[in-house]
Write an enzyme that holds these catalytic residues in place. Structure first.
Site, PDB file in Angstrom:
ATOM      1  N   GLY A 114      34.781  12.364   3.422  1.00  0.00           N
ATOM      2  CA  GLY A 114      35.168  13.626   3.363  1.00  0.00           C
ATOM      3  C   GLY A 114      33.769  14.383   2.582  1.00  0.00           C
ATOM      4  N   GLN A 154      29.725  21.213  -1.755  1.00  0.00           N
ATOM      5  CA  GLN A 154      28.795  20.032  -1.898  1.00  0.00           C
ATOM      6  C   GLN A 154      27.407  19.909  -1.130  1.00  0.00           C
ATOM      7  OE1 GLN A 154      32.142  17.156  -1.027  1.00  0.00           O
ATOM      8  NE2 GLN A 154      31.140  16.112  -2.481  1.00  0.00           N
ATOM      9  N   CYS A 170      33.184  10.308  -5.465  1.00  0.00           N
ATOM     10  CA  CYS A 170      32.586  11.508  -5.019  1.00  0.00           C
ATOM     11  C   CYS A 170      31.069  11.355  -4.574  1.00  0.00           C
ATOM     12  CB  CYS A 170      33.084  12.566  -5.870  1.00  0.00           C
ATOM     13  SG  CYS A 170      32.558  14.288  -5.098  1.00  0.00           S
ATOM     14  N   LEU A 171      30.733  12.124  -3.391  1.00  0.00           N
ATOM     15  CA  LEU A 171      29.384  11.919  -3.140  1.00  0.00           C
ATOM     16  C   LEU A 171      28.664  12.726  -4.026  1.00  0.00           C
ATOM     17  CD1 LEU A 171      29.362  12.196   0.911  1.00  0.00           C
ATOM     18  CD2 LEU A 171      29.004  10.248  -0.662  1.00  0.00           C
ATOM     19  N   HIS A 215      41.514  15.596  -2.404  1.00  0.00           N
ATOM     20  CA  HIS A 215      39.897  15.642  -3.182  1.00  0.00           C
ATOM     21  C   HIS A 215      39.146  16.787  -2.641  1.00  0.00           C
ATOM     22  CE1 HIS A 215      36.424  13.201  -4.520  1.00  0.00           C
ATOM     23  NE2 HIS A 215      35.901  13.961  -3.728  1.00  0.00           N
ATOM     24  N   GLU A 216      39.209  16.688  -1.196  1.00  0.00           N
ATOM     25  CA  GLU A 216      38.063  17.883  -0.586  1.00  0.00           C
ATOM     26  C   GLU A 216      38.538  19.243  -0.880  1.00  0.00           C
ATOM     27  OE1 GLU A 216      35.451  16.750   0.066  1.00  0.00           O
ATOM     28  OE2 GLU A 216      35.938  14.511   0.453  1.00  0.00           O
ATOM     29  N   HIS A 228      37.809  20.594  -4.187  1.00  0.00           N
ATOM     30  CA  HIS A 228      36.249  21.198  -4.252  1.00  0.00           C
ATOM     31  C   HIS A 228      36.138  22.730  -4.052  1.00  0.00           C
ATOM     32  CE1 HIS A 228      33.715  17.718  -4.915  1.00  0.00           C
ATOM     33  NE2 HIS A 228      34.234  17.028  -4.088  1.00  0.00           N
TER      34      HIS A 228
HETATM   35 NI    NI Z   1      33.772  14.964  -3.752  1.00  0.00          NI
END
Ligand code: NI
Length: 158
Positions: A46, A51, A90-91, A132-133, A136
Site C-alpha cells: 500500500g 508518502q 512502512c515504506l 495503515h494507509e 497516513h
Molecule cells: Ni506506511
C-alpha cells in the site's frame, strides 16, 4: 507513469492531515497511476499520497499481485470488527517492523478516480493495509499501533 520519491519518517509532511479531493481530474489520475507504480517498484502492499509528498486523501493498496490495485480517494472506514496482531512495516520507515494491533475485518467506503463510490471489505492483511494507509491521511504512522517492535537482525537470522 512515473516513479515518485518516497518521503521518509522525520519529514513533517508525514504527520499532517491530508486534504479532501474535490476535483476528479487528469492530475488525480496521474497521481494514482504514479502511486501504483511506485508501490509496486518498492514491493509495498500500500501507499498513501503523503508518502509521495502530496497532502491529499488518496491511497492505493495491493496485497495480491494477481489482482488489480485498489485506488481509494477520500476513504473512510465505516465498519471494523475483531482484532489481529501481526508484523507490520512502512515504506517511509525502512528496516523497522513491529507487531501492531488492528481490526481483523474492515469495511471501507471510498471514491475512485472518476468520483464513483465503492465499498470494499478487507480481512487479515487487506484489513491491515486499509487501516495503515488511511491512518497516513491523518498523519498517523504504524508505530502508534505497535504493541512490540521487532528486531530485524533477529528476523533475518532466524
Ligand atoms: Ni506506511
Amino acid at each position: 507513469m512515473a516513479i515518485r520519491n518516497i518521503v521518509l519518517e522525520g519529514d513533517p509532511i508525514l504527520s499532517k492531515k491530508c486534504r479532501v479531493i474535490e476535483n476528479f481530474d487528469e492530475r488525480l489520475a496521474q497521481l494514482i497511476d504514479d502511486m501504483i507504480e511506485t508501490m509496486r517498484l518498492n514491493n509495498g502492499v500500500g501507499l498513501a499520497a503523503p508518502q509521495v509528498g502530496m497532502l491529499k486523501r488518496v491511497v492505493v493498496v495491493q496485497v495480491d499481485r494477481d489482482e488489480p490495485a485498489i485506488e481509494l480517494v477520500n476513504p473512510e472506514i465505516i465498519e471494523a470488527e475483531g482484532t489481529q496482531e501481526e508484523a507490520e512495516g512502512c515504506l517511509s520507515c525502512p528496516g523497522e517492523y513491529g507487531i501492531t494491533k488492528r481490526p481483523m475485518r474492515v469495511k471501507v467506503k471510498a471514491l475512485d478516480r472518476l468520483g464513483k463510490e465503492h465499498i470494499y471489505e478487507g480481512e487479515a492483511l487487506l484489513a491491515r493495509a486499509f487501516c495503515h494507509e488511511i491512518d497516513h491521511l491523518d498523519g498517523i504512522l504504524f508505530k502508534s499501533h505497535v504493541v512490540q517492535m521487532l528486531d530485524v537482525s533477529d528476523l533475518k537470522s532466524s
